[in-house]
Design an enzyme around this catalytic site. Structure first.
Site, PDB file in Angstrom:
ATOM      1  N   GLY A  42       0.787  -1.190  -0.009  1.00 59.68           N
ATOM      2  CA  GLY A  42      -0.010  -0.007   0.026  1.00 59.68           C
ATOM      3  C   GLY A  42       0.844   1.280   0.047  1.00 59.68           C
ATOM      4  O   GLY A  42       0.484   2.065  -0.530  1.00 59.68           O
ATOM      5  N   ARG A  74      -5.949  -1.184  -2.615  1.00 58.19           N
ATOM      6  CA  ARG A  74      -5.164   0.052  -2.201  1.00 58.19           C
ATOM      7  C   ARG A  74      -3.830  -0.035  -3.065  1.00 58.19           C
ATOM      8  O   ARG A  74      -3.127   1.064  -2.871  1.00 58.19           O
ATOM      9  CB  ARG A  74      -4.961  -0.090  -0.803  1.00 58.19           C
ATOM     10  CG  ARG A  74      -4.135  -1.335  -0.244  1.00 58.19           C
ATOM     11  CD  ARG A  74      -4.666  -1.552   1.503  1.00 58.19           C
ATOM     12  NE  ARG A  74      -3.952  -2.716   1.721  1.00 58.19           N
ATOM     13  CZ  ARG A  74      -4.349  -4.015   1.466  1.00 58.19           C
ATOM     14  NH1 ARG A  74      -5.462  -4.110   0.832  1.00 58.19           N
ATOM     15  NH2 ARG A  74      -3.789  -4.979   1.778  1.00 58.19           N
ATOM     16  N   CYS A 191      -3.069  -4.091   8.511  1.00 63.87           N
ATOM     17  CA  CYS A 191      -4.163  -4.031   7.763  1.00 63.87           C
ATOM     18  C   CYS A 191      -4.642  -5.438   7.496  1.00 63.87           C
ATOM     19  O   CYS A 191      -6.100  -5.430   7.168  1.00 63.87           O
ATOM     20  CB  CYS A 191      -4.035  -3.162   6.867  1.00 63.87           C
ATOM     21  SG  CYS A 191      -2.934  -3.904   5.285  1.00 63.87           S
TER      22      CYS A 191
END
Length: 260
Positions: A42, A74, A191
């Protein structure tokens, strides 16, 4: 080593060359510069693409992971056709479509020990775009050992942060001055388990690219301290960071420097 630009390159970089802070000489430094990006997810995706577009001459792209469908929300360096291919190679292909003048070196294994130290020593700046404490601690140690500037970024949920450690300066703190070395990968929010909103990694990754560009191009002043961003509130905060005289990583180096 390139010493002049072609007419095509002058046109390509004209919007940067017209900036008095950068000018022709600064753009030339970018073209002669070398950035190591560790992690092409990301944060590393926007950082690598912006550095390539801005005219960095050489990028070393290190990532041992492969592209997964869940990454595409992302990680903008990768597309649907890149699923199950190495992230570093995927990012290199994307960079080639943006700027053929940017030379890329792909490292598809996890950098560690002597290989990490060698890769860091060859770069003008290191962008830590990883998401594990163990990786961050190792990268920081290599940057301290080689006195290589480190641009560290992180993003989770709606929160991001960035810190620059210009380890060429004797008084500069290192990553361990801020966080120590007691964290474990099991303790860290990632994440994959906690989620992250898509544009947040773009904000932080682009910020990392800007700071790397400034360091290589010798433009302005490198960011000092820790910047944190609350995406839900749209607020930035900046916290000062000082060198820890008892830092487990850099204290001995600064004591030796003071005694010289």
């Amino acid at each position: 080593m390139i010493e002049t630009f072609s007419d095509e390159q002058l046109l390509r970089y004209s919007r940067q060359i017209m900036l008095p802070e950068l000018d022709y000489a600064g753009q030339l430094r970018l073209q002669q510069g070398h950035a190591l990006i560790i992690g092409l997810g990301g944060l590393g995706s926007p950082a690598s693409l912006y550095l390539a577009a801005a005219g960095i001459g050489q990028l070393t792209l290190a990532d041992h992971d492969r592209v997964d469908l869940s990454n595409l929300q992302r990680q903008i360096a990768h597309g649907e056709t890149d699923i199950d291919t190495p992230k570093a190679a995927s990012a290199a292909r994307r960079i080639a479509t943006i700027n053929h003048d940017c030379q890329t070196r792909v490292i598809e294994q996890q950098l560690a020990d002597a290989a990490l130290l060698e890769a860091v020593a060859e770069a003008d700046v290191v962008l830590d775009c990883t998401d594990r404490f163990s990786s961050r601690f190792a990268i920081n140690r290599a940057c301290v050992a080689t006195q290589t500037p480190l641009v560290s970024g992180a993003a989770i949920r709606f929160s991001g942060q960035l810190a620059v450690f210009d380890l060429r300066r004797e008084e500069a703190p290192c990553y361990a001055c801020l966080y120590g070395e007691n964290g474990s990968d099991d303790d860290e929010l990632r994440c994959a388990e906690n989620g992250v909103v898509s544009p947040l990694v773009g904000i932080i990754g682009a910020f990392q690219a800007l700071e790397a560009l400034k360091l290589i191009g010798r433009v302005g002043k490198a960011h000092e301290g820790l910047a944190t961003f609350d995406g839900l509130q749209g607020e930035w905060r900046r916290l000062g960071v000082r060198r820890d005289p008892n830092c487990p990583v850099c204290a001995d180096r600064w004591v030796a420097a003071l005694s010289d």
